[in-house]
Design an enzyme around this catalytic site. Structure first.
Site, short mmCIF file in Angstrom:
data_model
loop_
_atom_site.label_atom_id
_atom_site.label_comp_id
_atom_site.label_asym_id
_atom_site.label_seq_id
_atom_site.Cartn_x
_atom_site.Cartn_y
_atom_site.Cartn_z
N ASP A 39 -28.33 -51.57 31.36
CA ASP A 39 -27.47 -51.29 30.78
C ASP A 39 -26.60 -52.03 30.12
OD1 ASP A 39 -26.38 -49.54 28.88
OD2 ASP A 39 -24.90 -48.80 30.54
N ASN A 87 -32.25 -41.50 24.19
CA ASN A 87 -31.64 -42.43 22.82
C ASN A 87 -32.88 -42.54 21.62
OD1 ASN A 87 -31.87 -45.35 25.22
ND2 ASN A 87 -30.30 -43.50 24.82
#
Length: 259
Positions: A39, A87
């Site tokens: 991340d 995403n």
């Protein structure tokens, strides 16, 4: 001492510090399976004044070093979360380059034939070309006797559980099993046998970079007994010393497994 000199000195000392941590790690207390939430690529890019694609490329470049560090301490399985189902809803201007970067990264890992790659996720949600690329990488490394690397692309923990239940029901439907009998036989092991990671040990340690302290849907089923480690560094800045600190923290914990 200027900031640049402090950086030089720090980098020179890190190998010594890393060696000291490694020396004191108990081999019997190390994780067999590590899950990593990679991340912070976009925030890293903003911090250095670059575009999003540059951040994703920098993040992709840090995957191979991580796998090397895992090999060094004897990790058997690594699960890398590269792209979530959420995403997939990003704007095409960002998503398409990201999928290409992921594809290139997977190709690079596969061609080395050093690791056994296993895509996990709702692959049917991915563009056909990406899905094919992942499956070809898996086929090309199927016989490799090395670290098993789960490539989580188009992955969501809730989606995985839903897919596992769907697969279980479809299996019984093919056998003609009455619904009441199916309901009576569904248990934790039955669902676990249909997960993307079926047959693998659950993760001992889950690492998330970028300072976020939440799972976000990563390995929801498998991580019930996992230890978690949250690192402030954005993924492209994640170093071996950060990895070793995570492993050391894991080794120092008393794992009770709910008991």
């Amino acid at each position: 001492m200027t900031r640049s000199w402090r950086t030089v000195v720090r980098r020179a000392l890190y190998p010594v510090y890393e060696a000291r941590i490694e020396k004191h790690l108990d081999p019997a207390a190390l994780p067999a399976h590590i899950g990593v939430m990679l991340d912070g690529n976009r925030r890293w890019a903003r911090a250095v004044g670059a575009d999003t694609a540059h951040g994703h490329r920098a993040g992709a470049a840090n995957i191979e070093p991580l796998l090397g560090w895992c090999e060094e301490i004897g990790v058997q399985v690594v699960t890398l979360w590269l792209l979530s189902t959420d995403n997939l809803h990003r704007e095409p201007a960002e998503l398409e380059p990201l999928l290409e970067i992921i594809g290139e990264a997977v190709d690079s890992l596969a061609v080395q034939r050093r690791w056994r790659l296993h895509p996990v996720g709702a692959l049917d949600l991915l563009p056909p070309a990406v899905r094919t690329r992942l499956k070809e990488a898996e086929a090309a490394t199927a016989e490799v006797d090395g670290l098993l690397v789960n490539i989580a692309v188009g992955y969501g923990g809730r989606q995985e559980i839903a897919d596992a239940v769907r697969s279980l029901l479809a299996e019984h439907a093919e056998r003609g099993t009455p619904l009441a009998e199916v309901a009576a036989t569904i248990d934790v092991d039955a669902i676990g046998a249909h997960l993307y990671t079926k047959g693998q040990p659950d993760p001992d340690l889950v690492i998330r970079t970028s300072g976020e302290q939440r799972l976000g849907g990563f390995l929801l089923w498998q991580s019930a007994g996992s230890e978690f480690y949250f690192c402030e560094a954005f993924w492209p800045d994640f170093r071996k010393v950060d990895f070793l600190r995570a492993v050391r923290a894991y080794a120092q914990r008393e794992r009770r497994h709910g008991r």
